[in-house]
Write an enzyme that holds these catalytic residues in place. Sequence first.
Site, PDB file in Angstrom:
ATOM      1  N   GLU A 228      33.633  42.933  51.889  1.00 50.82           N
ATOM      2  CA  GLU A 228      32.324  42.885  51.226  1.00 50.82           C
ATOM      3  C   GLU A 228      31.921  41.429  51.219  1.00 50.82           C
ATOM      4  O   GLU A 228      32.512  40.609  50.514  1.00 50.82           O
ATOM      5  CB  GLU A 228      32.409  43.454  49.804  1.00 50.82           C
ATOM      6  CG  GLU A 228      31.041  43.669  49.172  1.00 50.82           C
ATOM      7  CD  GLU A 228      30.555  42.502  48.347  1.00 50.82           C
ATOM      8  OE1 GLU A 228      29.718  41.730  48.883  1.00 50.82           O
ATOM      9  OE2 GLU A 228      30.993  42.345  47.207  1.00 50.82           O
ATOM     10  N   CYS A 262      26.028  38.760  45.164  1.00 55.66           N
ATOM     11  CA  CYS A 262      25.779  39.168  46.555  1.00 55.66           C
ATOM     12  C   CYS A 262      24.579  40.098  46.651  1.00 55.66           C
ATOM     13  O   CYS A 262      23.865  40.099  47.653  1.00 55.66           O
ATOM     14  CB  CYS A 262      27.017  39.842  47.135  1.00 55.66           C
ATOM     15  SG  CYS A 262      28.452  38.763  47.241  1.00 55.66           S
TER      16      CYS A 262
END
Length: 468
Positions: A228, A262
Amino acid sequence: MSYQTINPLTDEVVKTYDNHDDAYVEEALSKGDALYKKWRNDPIESRAEALNKVADLIASKTDELAKILTIEMGKRLVEAKGEVAITVAIARYYAKHGAEFLKPRDIVSAIGPAQIISRPTGVLLMVEPWNFPYYQIMRVFAPNYVAGNPMVLKHASNTPMAADAFEKIVQEAGLPDGALTNLFINYDQVNKIIGDDRVQGVALTGSERAGQLVAAEAGKNMKQSSLELGGSDPFVILDDADLSEIKKIISGARLYNAGQVCTSSKRFIVTEKNYDKIVDMLKAAFADVKLGDPMQPETTLAPLSTSKAKQNLTKQVRQAVEAGATLAFGSVDQNQPAALFEPVILTDITKENPAFYQEFFGPVGEVFKVKDEAEAIALANDSHYGLSGVVFGGDADHAAEVASKIETGVVFVNSFGGTLPELPFGGVKNSGYGRELGDLGIDTFVNKQTIVTKHEPIDLENAFGGFV
């Protein structure tokens, strides 16, 4: 690699940790491997109760754990308590649902009854970042603990106190030795761990560069991996969007955790009808923030995680403006002390500007004007990243259709993207691969073993399903 807690508000070195040597790493892997060999024969349900104990302990230490985050990486205290709460929720979720997700599944087969069973694979390495220190660990730890995979942890070098605190809670909860071992190690040791035969996979959340290095090492050693990585998430605002609803969340969409998320909305993509209104709305929201001490309740914008992060973000903003972007709000010169960073808005970013494809990891909002919905979708997809996104439209069903055309792992319609234990999370493109959380998150490092059982004598004509 030096593991240090440095308060980003003051640049004060709070604590320094010694690195672990190769002998300590070997001991951790040996304990993990021995535990895996025991766990693979134990029922899944046997681990659920212990995971609830971990959740109970974390919840009971909320204030203590939240303060660590605030001191160590600058998170506002109220946000730090929120991170502790979601960490607890993830543990409880997998304690409750893990066995259900991993239960055997029957298949009707031409050559006999078949069943898919879920088996652990072995010791895993997780490499985690500093922006959500507890949450990131729990996203990997909880499902894999239930599945039966012991773990070793390499956390970010600027959040060692959080990593140490999490490991101690696991120990205090009475989980077996080897279930989770925190390691203060360097990159060479990380590569050696990935190459060790006892280690069957690696999960990383971090930068694009870190993902490339870890994925290459995992591939070389034929190890399962999940990544990720970063995101340059679009916030698409259609002609019929309810601006009063957007006003409620636009500040948090970009400034939560000082913009170091993010899945923060980094690119506001607005049709011509609403462009000026959104720019003004964003300016007003940014002007209203109170930059300061994250321990104080009146502070609404905390410092960045480190002074180095501030330097890097300042450099990005300066380069974007030098390449032709308009500084619609804020200043290129950040004169605040330590890691404090005043919010910035950039407009008129062309494709020729290096900023167009970059991720700004901090309180920097980019606003783009598009003529219509089709152009908005095209711009949203013109990115190297594909992690998350937001679409606002007056017709929620139509906005959902638009969302389905955006190339990201998740899109939120008429709401700001958050995280919940039941929602699978992950990206596409340079944002990585694999999923964490939800029912999908428990399968990443599980062997889905097919067992075919024959009860009658073998019929040679149909022994191979009749195809041979």
